[in-house]
Scaffold this motif. Structure first.
Motif, PDB file in Angstrom:
ATOM      1  N   PHE A 114       0.842  -1.215   0.000  1.00 37.39           N
ATOM      2  CA  PHE A 114       0.000   0.000   0.000  1.00 37.39           C
ATOM      3  C   PHE A 114       0.870   1.255   0.000  1.00 37.39           C
ATOM      4  O   PHE A 114       0.583   2.233  -0.683  1.00 37.39           O
ATOM      5  CB  PHE A 114      -0.920   0.017   1.234  1.00 37.39           C
ATOM      6  N   LEU A 115       1.922   1.229   0.809  1.00 42.26           N
ATOM      7  CA  LEU A 115       2.806   2.409   0.890  1.00 42.26           C
ATOM      8  C   LEU A 115       3.439   2.705  -0.463  1.00 42.26           C
ATOM      9  O   LEU A 115       3.536   3.858  -0.871  1.00 42.26           O
ATOM     10  CB  LEU A 115       3.899   2.194   1.943  1.00 42.26           C
ATOM     11  N   LYS A 116       3.812   1.654  -1.151  1.00 46.35           N
ATOM     12  CA  LYS A 116       4.420   1.828  -2.481  1.00 46.35           C
ATOM     13  C   LYS A 116       3.473   2.524  -3.432  1.00 46.35           C
ATOM     14  O   LYS A 116       3.872   3.223  -4.339  1.00 46.35           O
ATOM     15  CB  LYS A 116       4.821   0.470  -3.068  1.00 46.35           C
ATOM     16  N   ARG A 117       2.170   2.294  -3.221  1.00 48.68           N
ATOM     17  CA  ARG A 117       1.174   2.926  -4.102  1.00 48.68           C
ATOM     18  C   ARG A 117       0.742   4.294  -3.607  1.00 48.68           C
ATOM     19  O   ARG A 117      -0.219   4.865  -4.101  1.00 48.68           O
ATOM     20  CB  ARG A 117      -0.047   2.021  -4.216  1.00 48.68           C
ATOM     21  N   GLY A 118       1.371   4.751  -2.540  1.00 50.19           N
ATOM     22  CA  GLY A 118       1.120   6.116  -2.091  1.00 50.19           C
ATOM     23  C   GLY A 118       0.037   6.264  -1.038  1.00 50.19           C
ATOM     24  O   GLY A 118      -0.326   7.379  -0.672  1.00 50.19           O
ATOM     25  N   THR A 119      -0.497   5.159  -0.526  1.00 48.21           N
ATOM     26  CA  THR A 119      -1.493   5.261   0.549  1.00 48.21           C
ATOM     27  C   THR A 119      -0.798   5.774   1.815  1.00 48.21           C
ATOM     28  O   THR A 119       0.348   5.428   2.068  1.00 48.21           O
ATOM     29  CB  THR A 119      -2.112   3.870   0.831  1.00 48.21           C
ATOM     30  N   SER A 120      -1.517   6.559   2.612  1.00 50.74           N
ATOM     31  CA  SER A 120      -0.909   7.083   3.847  1.00 50.74           C
ATOM     32  C   SER A 120      -0.681   5.926   4.828  1.00 50.74           C
ATOM     33  O   SER A 120      -1.376   4.904   4.773  1.00 50.74           O
ATOM     34  CB  SER A 120      -1.817   8.122   4.490  1.00 50.74           C
ATOM     35  N   LEU A 121       0.243   6.116   5.710  1.00 51.99           N
ATOM     36  CA  LEU A 121       0.627   5.032   6.618  1.00 51.99           C
ATOM     37  C   LEU A 121      -0.565   4.523   7.449  1.00 51.99           C
ATOM     38  O   LEU A 121      -0.825   3.320   7.513  1.00 51.99           O
ATOM     39  CB  LEU A 121       1.763   5.478   7.542  1.00 51.99           C
ATOM     40  N   ASP A 122      -1.294   5.459   8.079  1.00 49.26           N
ATOM     41  CA  ASP A 122      -2.401   5.054   8.951  1.00 49.26           C
ATOM     42  C   ASP A 122      -3.461   4.272   8.174  1.00 49.26           C
ATOM     43  O   ASP A 122      -3.951   3.233   8.616  1.00 49.26           O
ATOM     44  CB  ASP A 122      -3.054   6.277   9.598  1.00 49.26           C
ATOM     45  N   GLU A 123      -3.797   4.782   7.000  1.00 46.30           N
ATOM     46  CA  GLU A 123      -4.819   4.142   6.181  1.00 46.30           C
ATOM     47  C   GLU A 123      -4.321   2.773   5.684  1.00 46.30           C
ATOM     48  O   GLU A 123      -5.044   1.783   5.702  1.00 46.30           O
ATOM     49  CB  GLU A 123      -5.166   5.072   5.001  1.00 46.30           C
ATOM     50  N   ALA A 124      -3.076   2.736   5.281  1.00 44.89           N
ATOM     51  CA  ALA A 124      -2.501   1.488   4.770  1.00 44.89           C
ATOM     52  C   ALA A 124      -2.480   0.424   5.864  1.00 44.89           C
ATOM     53  O   ALA A 124      -2.790  -0.750   5.626  1.00 44.89           O
ATOM     54  CB  ALA A 124      -1.082   1.745   4.265  1.00 44.89           C
ATOM     55  N   PHE A 125      -2.138   0.843   7.069  1.00 44.49           N
ATOM     56  CA  PHE A 125      -2.061  -0.095   8.191  1.00 44.49           C
ATOM     57  C   PHE A 125      -3.441  -0.655   8.501  1.00 44.49           C
ATOM     58  O   PHE A 125      -3.618  -1.870   8.681  1.00 44.49           O
ATOM     59  CB  PHE A 125      -1.466   0.630   9.404  1.00 44.49           C
ATOM     60  N   LEU A 126      -4.434   0.218   8.530  1.00 40.30           N
ATOM     61  CA  LEU A 126      -5.793  -0.237   8.826  1.00 40.30           C
ATOM     62  C   LEU A 126      -6.279  -1.218   7.754  1.00 40.30           C
ATOM     63  O   LEU A 126      -6.797  -2.295   8.070  1.00 40.30           O
ATOM     64  CB  LEU A 126      -6.740   0.963   8.923  1.00 40.30           C
ATOM     65  N   GLN A 127      -6.095  -0.852   6.503  1.00 37.81           N
ATOM     66  CA  GLN A 127      -6.554  -1.739   5.424  1.00 37.81           C
ATOM     67  C   GLN A 127      -5.844  -3.091   5.476  1.00 37.81           C
ATOM     68  O   GLN A 127      -6.455  -4.142   5.285  1.00 37.81           O
ATOM     69  CB  GLN A 127      -6.301  -1.082   4.062  1.00 37.81           C
ATOM     70  N   SER A 128      -4.560  -3.059   5.742  1.00 31.66           N
ATOM     71  CA  SER A 128      -3.793  -4.316   5.809  1.00 31.66           C
ATOM     72  C   SER A 128      -4.289  -5.194   6.946  1.00 31.66           C
ATOM     73  O   SER A 128      -4.458  -6.409   6.796  1.00 31.66           O
ATOM     74  CB  SER A 128      -2.302  -4.032   6.024  1.00 31.66           C
ATOM     75  N   ALA A 129      -4.526  -4.555   8.099  1.00 27.97           N
ATOM     76  CA  ALA A 129      -4.988  -5.312   9.264  1.00 27.97           C
ATOM     77  C   ALA A 129      -6.363  -5.918   8.995  1.00 27.97           C
ATOM     78  O   ALA A 129      -6.623  -7.083   9.318  1.00 27.97           O
ATOM     79  CB  ALA A 129      -5.039  -4.396  10.485  1.00 27.97           C
ATOM     80  N   LEU A 130      -7.230  -5.128   8.372  1.00 24.44           N
ATOM     81  CA  LEU A 130      -8.591  -5.628   8.107  1.00 24.44           C
ATOM     82  C   LEU A 130      -8.589  -6.739   7.066  1.00 24.44           C
ATOM     83  O   LEU A 130      -9.480  -7.580   7.042  1.00 24.44           O
ATOM     84  CB  LEU A 130      -9.502  -4.474   7.652  1.00 24.44           C
ATOM     85  N   MET A 131      -7.597  -6.735   6.221  1.00 28.30           N
ATOM     86  CA  MET A 131      -7.497  -7.816   5.232  1.00 28.30           C
ATOM     87  C   MET A 131      -6.823  -9.053   5.809  1.00 28.30           C
ATOM     88  O   MET A 131      -7.195 -10.186   5.507  1.00 28.30           O
ATOM     89  CB  MET A 131      -6.689  -7.342   4.012  1.00 28.30           C
ATOM     90  N   ALA A 132      -5.813  -8.841   6.625  1.00 27.84           N
ATOM     91  CA  ALA A 132      -4.987  -9.984   7.056  1.00 27.84           C
ATOM     92  C   ALA A 132      -5.483 -10.675   8.330  1.00 27.84           C
ATOM     93  O   ALA A 132      -5.263 -11.870   8.505  1.00 27.84           O
ATOM     94  CB  ALA A 132      -3.541  -9.528   7.256  1.00 27.84           C
ATOM     95  N   LEU A 133      -6.121  -9.918   9.212  1.00 26.40           N
ATOM     96  CA  LEU A 133      -6.422 -10.528  10.512  1.00 26.40           C
ATOM     97  C   LEU A 133      -7.695 -11.379  10.615  1.00 26.40           C
ATOM     98  O   LEU A 133      -7.678 -12.412  11.294  1.00 26.40           O
ATOM     99  CB  LEU A 133      -6.427  -9.462  11.614  1.00 26.40           C
ATOM    100  N   PRO A 134      -8.816 -10.964   9.984  1.00 29.86           N
ATOM    101  CA  PRO A 134     -10.050 -11.724  10.258  1.00 29.86           C
ATOM    102  C   PRO A 134      -9.929 -13.222  10.000  1.00 29.86           C
ATOM    103  O   PRO A 134     -10.527 -14.029  10.700  1.00 29.86           O
ATOM    104  CB  PRO A 134     -11.074 -11.095   9.305  1.00 29.86           C
ATOM    105  N   THR A 135      -9.144 -13.601   9.019  1.00 30.39           N
ATOM    106  CA  THR A 135      -9.002 -15.028   8.719  1.00 30.39           C
ATOM    107  C   THR A 135      -8.014 -15.710   9.667  1.00 30.39           C
ATOM    108  O   THR A 135      -7.927 -16.936   9.685  1.00 30.39           O
ATOM    109  CB  THR A 135      -8.460 -15.214   7.288  1.00 30.39           C
ATOM    110  N   ARG A 136      -7.266 -14.921  10.404  1.00 28.32           N
ATOM    111  CA  ARG A 136      -6.160 -15.506  11.166  1.00 28.32           C
ATOM    112  C   ARG A 136      -6.314 -15.405  12.676  1.00 28.32           C
ATOM    113  O   ARG A 136      -5.393 -15.766  13.405  1.00 28.32           O
ATOM    114  CB  ARG A 136      -4.850 -14.843  10.743  1.00 28.32           C
ATOM    115  N   ILE A 137      -7.433 -14.890  13.113  1.00 27.12           N
ATOM    116  CA  ILE A 137      -7.675 -14.891  14.549  1.00 27.12           C
ATOM    117  C   ILE A 137      -9.038 -15.516  14.820  1.00 27.12           C
ATOM    118  O   ILE A 137      -9.889 -15.572  13.935  1.00 27.12           O
ATOM    119  CB  ILE A 137      -7.635 -13.471  15.169  1.00 27.12           C
ATOM    120  N   GLU A 138      -9.200 -15.979  16.028  1.00 23.15           N
ATOM    121  CA  GLU A 138     -10.476 -16.573  16.415  1.00 23.15           C
ATOM    122  C   GLU A 138     -10.850 -15.970  17.755  1.00 23.15           C
ATOM    123  O   GLU A 138     -10.030 -15.977  18.676  1.00 23.15           O
ATOM    124  CB  GLU A 138     -10.247 -18.066  16.617  1.00 23.15           C
ATOM    125  N   PHE A 139     -12.062 -15.485  17.838  1.00 23.26           N
ATOM    126  CA  PHE A 139     -12.482 -14.926  19.122  1.00 23.26           C
ATOM    127  C   PHE A 139     -12.945 -16.036  20.043  1.00 23.26           C
ATOM    128  O   PHE A 139     -13.368 -17.098  19.594  1.00 23.26           O
ATOM    129  CB  PHE A 139     -13.583 -13.886  18.907  1.00 23.26           C
TER     130      PHE A 139
END
Ligand SMILES: Nc1ncnc2c1ncn2[C@@H]1O[C@H](COP(=O)(O)OP(=O)(O)OP(=O)(O)O)[C@@H](O)[C@H]1O
Ligand SMILES: [Mg+2]
Length: 289
Positions: A236-261
């Protein structure tokens, strides 16, 4: 399946476990690696085998695995023409590993049906397997089994029988230290020629570790999740997304499948899960400044 299981990556830490695995392989002992999802079981097993120049043949245990899929089967066409001759026999992964004296890597052994596990018993202690119509197969020297399993409390896992456990040495793997995780992610990002490597590494690892400390979480994010967050964030950073936004999008994409409540905390629907992830992201970003 044959591939390098990511063994080309540099191993960080795990010296003790690495030596334990080497000893088992050298002594021809079978090894059970137990630990949570994504903690590095397959990676470590494959690396240890590679160092000893052993071929690794890998299967992934699931409930539909059959005896034939494991040891082999007769090709019906050839049997019709020539009968049950040796050349009609298609060797399965177990026989292939036995014949090359390699390592048979069984991911999630506890997910294999019990009947299939039982076929392994004689291969595990005597290095032999009897295949009807084909005969007795003797393993070449050096053959060994490395199996992995997630601890019992995880979903879908059954307990291994006493007979099978009795044939394995056990190594338990837990999450690595923060310093080691940072190093693993850092190396992966260097490989990807990422921007802001130190910052991206710090964010991804802090986030994954935070999920593990949260009492609402039954299965936290592993090093695999940190690697995924870091890779996405960097892209995301390479494509110019801001750090905060990139981090949120990455987390929302990567975590739901990898954690269990934790089910005892009530049902977490997708929206609630996203909210929790957003809170974690904010907390990590706050900690950073
Ligand atoms: N000690 C380590 N050094 C370097 N990289 C590591 C290390 N441990 C794990 N990794 C990285 O983490 C990734 C995930 O590890 P791995 O796939 O081995 O986990 P696992 O425990 O087998 O997961 P699962 O339970 O899902 O099968 C690996 O691809 C590897 O890149
Ligand atoms: Mg694995």
């Amino acid at each position: 399946m044959r591939d390098d299981h990511g063994v080309s990556a540099q191993r960080i830490g795990r010296e003790k476990e690495f030596q334990q695995i080497q000893i088992c392989l050298e002594l021809g002992k079978n090894l059970l690696l137990e630990g949570p999802v994504g903690v590095g079981k397959t990676f470590l097993a494959a690396q240890s085998a590679a160092v000893l120049r052993k071929e690794v043949i890998r299967i992934d245990g699931d409930g539909r695995f059959t005896e034939q899929k494991l040891s082999g089967w007769f090709d019906p066409q050839t049997v019709l023409k020539k009968g049950y001759v040796k050349e009609a026999f298609m060797k399965g992964p177990l026989l292939q590993a036995m014949e090359t004296g390699g390592v048979f890597l069984i991911n999630e052994l506890n997910r294999l049906p019990e009947g299939v596990q039982n076929i392994l018993l004689s291969a595990l202690d005597e290095g032999v397997v009897f295949v009807p119509q084909y005969g007795l197969v003797q393993a070449k020297d050096g053959f060994g089994v490395i199996a992995t399993q997630n601890p019992k409390e995880f979903v879908g896992a059954t307990q291994l029988s006493e007979a099978i456990l009795d044939r394995f040495e056990l190594i338990r793997l837990d999450y690595q230290s923060e310093t080691e995780e940072l190093q693993i992610v850092h190396n992966a990002l260097k490989e990807q020629k990422s921007m802001k490597i130190d910052e991206v590494t710090g964010l991804a690892v802090k986030l994954a570790r935070l999920t593990r400390e949260d009492s609402r979480v039954h299965r936290g994010a592993s090093i695999r999740a940190s690697l995924a967050v870091a890779a996405l964030l960097s892209a995301f950073l390479k494509r110019g997304t801001s750090l905060d936004e990139a981090f949120l999008q990455s987390a929302l994409m990567a975590l739901p499948t990898r954690i269990e409540f934790d089910p005892s905390e009530g049902e977490f629907d997708a929206i609630q899960a996203s909210e929790v992830i957003q809170d974690w992201v904010n907390e990590v970003l706050k900690k950073k400044t």
